[in-house]
Design a protein around this motif. Structure first.
Motif, PDB file in Angstrom:
ATOM      1  N   VAL A 104     -17.176   9.631  33.292  1.00  0.00           N
ATOM      2  CA  VAL A 104     -18.129   8.522  33.370  1.00  0.00           C
ATOM      3  C   VAL A 104     -18.003   7.814  34.713  1.00  0.00           C
ATOM      4  CG1 VAL A 104     -18.821   6.309  32.361  1.00  0.00           C
ATOM      5  CG2 VAL A 104     -18.183   8.216  30.866  1.00  0.00           C
ATOM      6  N   ASN A 105     -16.763   7.612  35.157  1.00  0.00           N
ATOM      7  CA  ASN A 105     -16.551   6.953  36.460  1.00  0.00           C
ATOM      8  C   ASN A 105     -17.176   7.759  37.598  1.00  0.00           C
ATOM      9  OD1 ASN A 105     -15.177   4.960  35.143  1.00  0.00           O
ATOM     10  ND2 ASN A 105     -13.140   5.686  35.703  1.00  0.00           N
ATOM     11  N   GLU A 106     -17.068   9.080  37.516  1.00  0.00           N
ATOM     12  CA  GLU A 106     -17.666   9.934  38.545  1.00  0.00           C
ATOM     13  C   GLU A 106     -19.192   9.795  38.557  1.00  0.00           C
ATOM     14  OE1 GLU A 106     -17.772  14.681  39.833  1.00  0.00           O
ATOM     15  OE2 GLU A 106     -16.699  14.034  38.033  1.00  0.00           O
ATOM     16  N   GLN A 107     -19.769   9.763  37.346  1.00  0.00           N
ATOM     17  CA  GLN A 107     -21.228   9.597  37.250  1.00  0.00           C
ATOM     18  C   GLN A 107     -21.655   8.237  37.808  1.00  0.00           C
ATOM     19  OE1 GLN A 107     -23.687  11.556  35.741  1.00  0.00           O
ATOM     20  NE2 GLN A 107     -22.637  12.993  34.368  1.00  0.00           N
ATOM     21  N   LEU A 108     -20.882   7.197  37.482  1.00  0.00           N
ATOM     22  CA  LEU A 108     -21.217   5.855  37.973  1.00  0.00           C
ATOM     23  C   LEU A 108     -21.192   5.806  39.500  1.00  0.00           C
ATOM     24  CD1 LEU A 108     -19.288   3.586  35.441  1.00  0.00           C
ATOM     25  CD2 LEU A 108     -21.734   3.460  35.923  1.00  0.00           C
ATOM     26  N   ARG A 109     -20.155   6.346  40.092  1.00  0.00           N
ATOM     27  CA  ARG A 109     -20.035   6.291  41.558  1.00  0.00           C
ATOM     28  C   ARG A 109     -21.126   7.108  42.231  1.00  0.00           C
ATOM     29  NH1 ARG A 109     -14.047   6.595  40.238  1.00  0.00           N
ATOM     30  NH2 ARG A 109     -13.359   4.428  40.430  1.00  0.00           N
ATOM     31  N   ALA A 110     -21.531   8.206  41.556  1.00  0.00           N
ATOM     32  CA  ALA A 110     -22.619   9.003  42.110  1.00  0.00           C
ATOM     33  C   ALA A 110     -23.922   8.215  42.154  1.00  0.00           C
ATOM     34  CB  ALA A 110     -22.798  10.278  41.290  1.00  0.00           C
ATOM     35  N   LYS A 111     -24.014   7.211  41.265  1.00  0.00           N
ATOM     36  CA  LYS A 111     -25.214   6.370  41.219  1.00  0.00           C
ATOM     37  C   LYS A 111     -25.018   5.047  41.962  1.00  0.00           C
ATOM     38  CE  LYS A 111     -26.839   8.369  36.872  1.00  0.00           C
ATOM     39  NZ  LYS A 111     -27.264   8.139  35.473  1.00  0.00           N
ATOM     40  N   GLY A 112     -23.891   4.947  42.661  1.00  0.00           N
ATOM     41  CA  GLY A 112     -23.654   3.758  43.466  1.00  0.00           C
ATOM     42  C   GLY A 112     -23.122   2.568  42.698  1.00  0.00           C
ATOM     43  N   HIS A 113     -22.513   2.803  41.538  1.00  0.00           N
ATOM     44  CA  HIS A 113     -21.953   1.721  40.724  1.00  0.00           C
ATOM     45  C   HIS A 113     -20.440   1.910  40.586  1.00  0.00           C
ATOM     46  CE1 HIS A 113     -26.161   1.247  39.669  1.00  0.00           C
ATOM     47  NE2 HIS A 113     -25.876   0.105  39.054  1.00  0.00           N
ATOM     48  N   GLU A 114     -19.719   0.800  40.594  1.00  0.00           N
ATOM     49  CA  GLU A 114     -18.273   0.844  40.382  1.00  0.00           C
ATOM     50  C   GLU A 114     -17.971   0.590  38.899  1.00  0.00           C
ATOM     51  OE1 GLU A 114     -15.442   1.563  42.175  1.00  0.00           O
ATOM     52  OE2 GLU A 114     -16.947   2.403  43.521  1.00  0.00           O
ATOM     53  N   PRO A 115     -17.016   1.300  38.321  1.00  0.00           N
ATOM     54  CA  PRO A 115     -16.633   1.061  36.922  1.00  0.00           C
ATOM     55  C   PRO A 115     -16.096  -0.359  36.742  1.00  0.00           C
ATOM     56  CG  PRO A 115     -15.678   3.105  37.764  1.00  0.00           C
ATOM     57  CD  PRO A 115     -16.240   2.389  38.934  1.00  0.00           C
ATOM     58  N   ARG A 116     -16.399  -0.967  35.614  1.00  0.00           N
ATOM     59  CA  ARG A 116     -15.887  -2.307  35.305  1.00  0.00           C
ATOM     60  C   ARG A 116     -15.124  -2.263  33.992  1.00  0.00           C
ATOM     61  NH1 ARG A 116     -20.399  -6.062  34.345  1.00  0.00           N
ATOM     62  NH2 ARG A 116     -18.710  -7.580  34.129  1.00  0.00           N
ATOM     63  N   TYR A 117     -13.943  -2.895  33.998  1.00  0.00           N
ATOM     64  CA  TYR A 117     -13.111  -2.958  32.801  1.00  0.00           C
ATOM     65  C   TYR A 117     -12.656  -4.400  32.580  1.00  0.00           C
ATOM     66  CZ  TYR A 117     -12.679   2.150  33.132  1.00  0.00           C
ATOM     67  OH  TYR A 117     -12.940   3.487  33.193  1.00  0.00           O
ATOM     68  N   SER A 118     -12.403  -4.709  31.328  1.00  0.00           N
ATOM     69  CA  SER A 118     -11.779  -5.981  30.970  1.00  0.00           C
ATOM     70  C   SER A 118     -11.050  -5.788  29.652  1.00  0.00           C
ATOM     71  CB  SER A 118     -12.835  -7.082  30.827  1.00  0.00           C
ATOM     72  OG  SER A 118     -12.214  -8.322  30.508  1.00  0.00           O
ATOM     73  N   HIS A 119      -9.848  -6.355  29.542  1.00  0.00           N
ATOM     74  CA  HIS A 119      -9.040  -6.206  28.326  1.00  0.00           C
ATOM     75  C   HIS A 119      -8.790  -4.723  27.998  1.00  0.00           C
ATOM     76  CE1 HIS A 119     -10.926 -10.178  28.059  1.00  0.00           C
ATOM     77  NE2 HIS A 119      -9.944 -10.555  27.247  1.00  0.00           N
ATOM     78  N   GLY A 120      -8.772  -3.875  29.044  1.00  0.00           N
ATOM     79  CA  GLY A 120      -8.522  -2.460  28.824  1.00  0.00           C
ATOM     80  C   GLY A 120      -9.715  -1.695  28.280  1.00  0.00           C
TER      81      GLY A 120
END
Length: 449
Positions: A69-85
């Protein structure tokens, strides 16, 4: 075929037979981190799972997809976001999760469809079933963070999963759930696997992860196999969790451990954390006595623990009949009181049902396991195995290479558990001086490395 191969293969195959019998008909939930698939481990994992299923184990396979999912997000110009794990799943992240899940399902089904000659998959027939087994609800807003399309498990269709397993299929589950209104939610692989294991009352929950297990000292990094706590009683795991900060990353000690504890509290007797970096980790954990990684085990009302002075009376009462008939060497109350810190006991409702002592000889990198005793009332129920595992764990924590026993009547019990007979001259010099040549005890050694 060489005689050497025959000599090694036949004893090995016989040694795993008890575990094949033990696990036949059991149900395992196996959770594979997305990192394992990203690392190219899927073909080997599929082969091992197909082999395990062929030996009569029912399997629910839950896959993760964090890196995908992180790879797909970065390919679309978005950074992964997390909170509380937990991932914060906005519209873009939800699309990426759906794309990643679809691709992974395709890859996993393809891996289990292989049947090339001269491979472990030759002749295998693995039917995979997947579907909407999970009803989900939104995480909502926590501490001011709106998790949007991130969800939690509301309900598991346990009956549907069991029907699929009973029909001989392997059940494949993605970390997705749907609300009664048809809304999709991105879930965590760890929560899905734990919820499913509890709902179907699986015999094992196994996490195949990027971490090798729980460290003996959680404040220090795991740098070798001796630093892993191979068996962690549920009570000890809960106490450890209480000392840890909430997990944010998979590398945090609490990240997988919290789910193992939750599963055991929910009725899953054994939960495991295994490293996918070790080839064949699933087979090593399931079919080899010592296993690999960490197992959290619910001992119910029974506890295996280190002894204290309050246990002296119980230990004396336990070993006295065996001293009287010559099975054990006689030990005085003074000796046991002096050495009480060397003892491990099995206790049930305040009564001592088993004990064993560990006497290290660090100059020889070995230790003696002495006074291994199990009450006649509980023999055959695995208490001897539990004591042996705890003694091995204590010896590994001391950095020792082996343990040894002296016995006159129980040699075969130890041989079945990996000990080998040696000449008494093998004994460390300090122990050799105390060897009773009239008693003619057999000396057996088990290597720990």
């Amino acid at each position: 075929m060489s005689a050497v191969f025959n000599f090694t293969f036949v004893p090995w195959f016989r040694s795993v037979a008890p575990y094949i019998h033990m696990h036949r008909g059991k149900t395992f939930v196996v959770a594979v981190a997305g990192e394992a698939i990203a690392a190219g481990k899927l073909p080997a994992i599929a082969q091992d799972l197909a082999l395990i299923q062929s030996m009569g184990v029912k399997i629910v396979l839950v896959h993760g997809f964090r890196p995908q999912v992180n790879e797909q997000l970065r390919a679309k110009g978005h950074e992964p976001r997390y909170s509380h794990g937990i991932r914060v799943t906005d519209e873009v992240a939800l699309d990426c999760a759906q794309e990643a899940a679809g691709q992974l399902r395709y890859e996993i089904e393809a891996a289990f469809s292989q049947g090339l000659p001269n491979t472990p998959m030759a002749g295998s027939t693995v039917r995979m079933i997947s579907g909407n087994f999970i009803t989900a609800r939104p995480v909502g807003v926590v501490d001011g963070v709106d998790f949007q399309h991130s969800g939690l498990v509301r309900k598991v269709d346990a009956a549907g999963i069991r029907r699929s397993l009973d029909a001989g299929s392997m059940v494949l589950m993605s970390p997705f759930g749907f609300s009664p209104t048809g809304e999709a939610f991105n879930l965590t692989m760890e929560e899905v696997a734990t919820s499913v294991a509890v709902s179907i009352q699986a015999d094992k929950l196994i996490f195949l992860t990027e971490v090798p297990g729980i460290a003996l000292d959680p404040t220090r990094p795991v740098d070798d196999e001796n630093a892993i706590d191979t068996e962690l009683p549920l009570d000890a795991a809960k106490k450890l969790l209480a000392t840890l900060e909430p997990a944010q990353r998979p590398s945090d000690t609490a990240f997988y451990l919290q789910h193992c504890v939750k599963a055991c509290e929910g009725g899953v007797e054994r939960s495991h954390i295994l490293p996918f970096a070790v080839d064949g980790a699933l087979l090593l954990e399931i079919y080899v006595h010592d296993g690999i990684g960490t197992m959290v085990v619910d001992e119910k009302l029974e506890s295996v623990r280190e002894a204290d002075v309050d246990d002296i009376g119980g230990i004396l009462q336990l070993i006295e009949p065996f001293e009287r008939d010559g099975t054990l060497v006689k030990r005085s109350r003074t000796e046991i009181e002096r050495d009480i810190q060397q003892y491990t006991v099995v206790e049930h409702d305040g009564v001592i049902f088993g004990c064993a002592a560990l006497y290290p000889y660090p100059e020889a990198a070995t230790a003696e396991m002495a006074a291994l005793t199990v009450s006649p009332q509980s023999q055959g129920q695995g208490d001897g195995e539990k004591l042996l595992r705890r003694i091995e764990l204590r010896a590994r924590a001391l950095g020792l290479d082996s343990i040894f026993v002296l016995t006159t009547r129980t040699m075969h019990w130890f041989i079945k558990r990996g000990f080998q007979q040696v000449n008494p001259d093998w004994l460390p010099e300090a122990r050799k001086k105390k060897y009773n040549w009239d008693r003619r005890s057999q000396v057996l050694v088990k290597k720990l490395k």
